[in-house]
Motif scaffolding. Sequence first.
Motif, short mmCIF file in Angstrom:
data_model
loop_
_atom_site.label_atom_id
_atom_site.label_comp_id
_atom_site.label_asym_id
_atom_site.label_seq_id
_atom_site.Cartn_x
_atom_site.Cartn_y
_atom_site.Cartn_z
N LEU A 93 43.40 -12.99 -53.69
CA LEU A 93 43.65 -13.77 -52.47
C LEU A 93 45.02 -14.44 -52.57
CD1 LEU A 93 42.33 -14.59 -49.82
CD2 LEU A 93 41.35 -16.54 -50.98
N MET A 94 45.36 -14.90 -53.78
CA MET A 94 46.66 -15.52 -53.99
C MET A 94 47.37 -14.77 -55.11
SD MET A 94 45.59 -19.50 -53.87
CE MET A 94 44.24 -19.24 -54.97
N GLY A 95 48.66 -14.67 -55.02
CA GLY A 95 49.42 -14.03 -56.09
C GLY A 95 49.73 -12.58 -55.81
N GLU A 96 50.30 -11.90 -56.81
CA GLU A 96 50.79 -10.53 -56.63
C GLU A 96 49.67 -9.51 -56.72
OE1 GLU A 96 54.09 -9.98 -55.96
OE2 GLU A 96 54.13 -12.17 -55.86
N ALA A 106 47.47 -18.27 -60.38
CA ALA A 106 47.74 -17.27 -59.34
C ALA A 106 49.18 -17.33 -58.85
CB ALA A 106 46.77 -17.45 -58.18
N GLN A 128 50.55 -19.74 -57.10
CA GLN A 128 50.55 -20.21 -55.72
C GLN A 128 51.23 -21.57 -55.58
OE1 GLN A 128 49.45 -18.33 -53.16
NE2 GLN A 128 50.39 -20.00 -52.01
#
Lengths: 307, 415
Positions: free
Chosen positions: A57-60, B94, B96
Motif C-alpha cells: 500500500l505504501m512504498g515501492e 515503507a 512513507q
Amino acid sequence: MTVITAATPAPPRTRKVASRHQWIGLLYVAPAVALVVVFFLIPLGMTAWMSLHNWPLMGEHSFIGLGNYVAILRDTRFWNALRFTAYYTVIVTIAIFVVAFPLALFVERPRPLTNLYRTMFFMPAVVGFASASLLWSWLLNVDSGLFSPAAYDLGLIDRKFNLLATFQPAFWSIIAMVVWKVAGFTMIILMAGLQSIPQDLQEAAVIDGAGPFARFRAITLPLMRRTLALALILSVAGSILAFDQFYIILRGGPRNQTLTAVYWIFNQSFVSFKLGYGAALSMVLLVILVALSLVQLWLLRKPEGLD
Amino acid sequence: MRNLIAKLALAAAVLGGGLGTAAAETANIWVRADGSNFMPRIVDAYNKAHTNQVKLDIIPNAEIIPKYGAAAAGGTAPDALSLDLIYTPSFAAAGQLEDITDWAKSLPYFASLSPAHVKTGTYKDHIYGLPFSADASVLIWNKKLFKQAGLDPEKGPANWAEIAADAEKVNALGGNIKGFYFSGNCGGCNIFTFTPLIWASGGDILSEDGSKATLDSPQLRGAIDLYRSMVKKDLVPAGAQTDTGANFFAAFAAGNIGISPSGAFAIGALNTQYPDIDYGVTFLPGKDSGWSSFAGGDNFVVTKGTTKLPVVKEFLDFAYSLEGQTILAKYGSLPVRGDIAKDALKDLDPRYQIAAEAMAKGKTPYSVVFNDLINSANGPWTQMINEVFFGDDVDGAIANAQETMQSIIDQAPQK
C-alpha cells in the motif's frame, strides 16, 4: 445481364448508407463505451497488472510474475473463506427465493391494497447494505438492541442471549437480515416475469382442466426461465461478493468463522497492505464469478421450441 | 514518476517561497477519532495565534490506516498526521515518512519528550515520529457502586484477587449492575489494558525486538484465568463477548459497571461528558503486587515530500509549548513533555497524576507487523482473546495464536 448491371450500382449505395448508419450508431453508444472503458476495462487491466507485482500500500513495488498466484494456492484461509462464501451463497439464495416467490405471487394480481403491499415489501431494498447492517447491528445487540432484550423483558428467556456470539445464531441472523433487505427486490423482478405470461395461456389450461399446481409447473415456471435466470444471477453474484454485513455486524466473527472471500481480499489489501496480492485474489474471484454466471446462463438457456 | 512530480513540486514551492512574500499556508492534518476531543481545540488555538493555518480531518480509528495508505498511493495524503504510535515503525519501514531526525534533535526539550514515543518513532536510528498525544492504560472504578456494595470507595483493587472480589461484591447489587467490563472482541483494547496485567506479573507476549511471540507463559495463563472466572460468574455483561471496541469506554460511562480497565483518555472524557460519574483511577496491577501500563497515544509524523514542512513544524512546536500541553491535558491526552508535565497538569484533576506516572513507566511493544498481529479484527491476537475468555479450549487457542503470530512475524518483509 441487364438485371445484373441494373443491380450492381445499388450495393455501394446501400453499403455507404449502412456504414454511415454504423458510424452514427457508434457515436450514440460512445458515451456508454467511454464509461465502460474508463470505469471497467482500465481498472480491470490495472488490477491484472498489479496482481503480477509485490505491491505494498505504501512504498515501492516490484514485479514478481505469477508469485502472487502461487501464494494463493497455499493460502488456506482464502480457500476457507471461499468455502464459507459458497455455503452462504447457496443458503441465502434459497432463502431469498423461498420468500420472494410467494410474495411475487401474492402481489402480482390487482387486489385491494396491492400497491401498499408492493411498496412495503420493496422498501428495505432502497436502504443501502451498509446502513441496513448498522440498523441490524443495533437490533441484534444483546445489551441495548431489540431482539434479545425484548425476549428477555417479555419473559421468553431467563437470561439475555447474545445472538452474535456463536456461529449458528450469528449466521442465521445475517441470513434473516439479507432476506429482509433483498427479497423485495427479487420479488419485483419475479413479479414482472409473472405479469409477462399471457393470460390466455392460463385460461386455455384451465379449460383443459389443469389444476393450479400443474399450471404453475407447466406454464409459469417454463415461461419464467429468463426472469429466473436474471434473479438467480443477481442473487448469486451479489452473495459471492458479500462483505458489508459481515464486516459491519460481525467483523468476520465469531472467531473468524464468517470471513467471506471479499472480506479476505479487503484484509489482505488494507489491513496487511498487500495490494498486489489482493489484486491477484480479486482476479481469481472474478474468474470464478464469470464461470458461475456462464454456467447459470447455460442451465437456464432458452429451451428448444419455446419463445 | 510520482517521486519526480513530488520533487518538482517541492522545488517549485521552495522557489515560490524564496521569491514571493511569506503568504499564509495551510497544512492538512489528520487525526484518528480518539483525538476528537483535544485535537480540534489545539488546532483552533494554533490557527488563532498564527498566520499559517492547519486544516484538520478526523478519521474513524479503524479507517485511518487504510485511508492514509490509499491517499498516499493516490498522492493525496495529508501533510502530516497524528498516528497511533505503534504504527510508526511499519510506516517508516515503507518509506512513507519524512526523516525529521535533525529537526527533532535541534529541539531544546528533545530529551524530555516521552521516551516510549521516541522509541517507536525511531527506525534504524532515524527519527520519523515525535510524540503528540499520550495515553496510559489504568484501572477505573465506580465509587458510588463501591459504596453501595459496602466497599471502601477510596481504595481501588491492588492485585488480581481484589479485582475479582470487588467485582463480585458490586455485581451482587443486582439489576442492571455488573461487576466488570472489557471489550472481549477487540484486539487493540486488550493489548492496551490486558497485557499490562501480564507485564506487571513479569511476563510478556512479544520479545523485546518483536522477533518472537511468547504467548506460552504462566503469566498470560493466570491473567486469562482471572477474566475467565469473572465471565463464568456472570460478572461481565453478555455484550462484552462481541464488543469490537465500540463500548470500550461507553459501558463504564453508563454508570452501572463496577470496575473496568481503561485509559487516561477516560478521565477527560468522563469529566467533560459524564460529570455525574464519581470514579477512581489506579494502576493495572500484577497478580500479587506491582503494576504496569501500556504507553500509548499518537506520534506526529510527516508525509514524505510534503511542501508544508514549515507549517507542520510550527504547529508541532506550538503543541509542545506550555499552552499546547495544557490544552492537550485538559481535553483528554497526557502531556508528552516530561519537563513541563507538572505545570500542564497543575490545575487539573489530580487523578491525572496517576495516569502521568503510569505513562512515564509505561511499555510499548515494538513490531513492524503490529496491525496484522494485534489490532486486526481478524488477526491472531483478537481471535485468541475471544477464544480464551469465552471459549472452551484455552490451550488450543493459545497454541494456535502463538503459531500464527510467529508465522506472520517470520513472513514480514525484511528491510
